[in-house]
Design an enzyme around this catalytic site. Sequence first.
Site, short mmCIF file in Angstrom:
data_model
loop_
_atom_site.label_atom_id
_atom_site.label_comp_id
_atom_site.label_asym_id
_atom_site.label_seq_id
_atom_site.Cartn_x
_atom_site.Cartn_y
_atom_site.Cartn_z
N VAL A 34 -5.58 -12.16 -4.31
CA VAL A 34 -4.28 -12.08 -4.98
C VAL A 34 -3.18 -12.67 -4.09
O VAL A 34 -2.26 -13.33 -4.59
CB VAL A 34 -3.96 -10.63 -5.39
CG1 VAL A 34 -2.56 -10.51 -5.98
CG2 VAL A 34 -5.00 -10.15 -6.41
N GLU A 35 -3.27 -12.47 -2.79
CA GLU A 35 -2.22 -12.96 -1.88
C GLU A 35 -2.21 -14.48 -1.77
O GLU A 35 -1.16 -15.10 -1.84
CB GLU A 35 -2.40 -12.36 -0.48
CG GLU A 35 -2.04 -10.90 -0.37
CD GLU A 35 -0.54 -10.63 -0.45
OE1 GLU A 35 0.25 -11.58 -0.54
OE2 GLU A 35 -0.16 -9.44 -0.44
N SER A 36 -3.38 -15.09 -1.54
CA SER A 36 -3.42 -16.51 -1.17
C SER A 36 -4.49 -17.31 -1.91
O SER A 36 -4.59 -18.52 -1.71
CB SER A 36 -3.70 -16.64 0.32
OG SER A 36 -5.03 -16.18 0.60
#
Length: 134
Positions: A34-36
Amino acid sequence: ATGNHSAAAYEPYIDEATRRYNIDSRLLKAVVKVESNFDPRAVSEKGAVGLMQIMPENFAHLGIRDPYNPQENILAGARYLREMMNRYGELSLALAAYNAGPGAVDRYRTIPPFSETQNYVTEVLRYYDSLRNR
């Protein structure tokens, strides 16, 4: 993020972080996803860097020398997530604090009413569930 980023390349670092900080590897994968989307060069509009999108003001505290180094980034992100898990004792709040900062969670005493943070928590938990239910 280009298509050649895959979780497999980072398995050793995720496994190391799992052992060091006692966090489910599937949860770490969900956060990185989800972050990167597994792009080690990712930088957000707010300046968060790398696989686990760590803010520059947290680099010193987390011992980061090179935020683009996948091993350093994953270990630092896992350490920060573990700190948030210890602080709040509830995964959804820990994830909210990872995204919005502990100050916001302390202020609202729940997941802050920011659509970005609420979507983030939902997305991470959804992906985590999908990995657990394979």
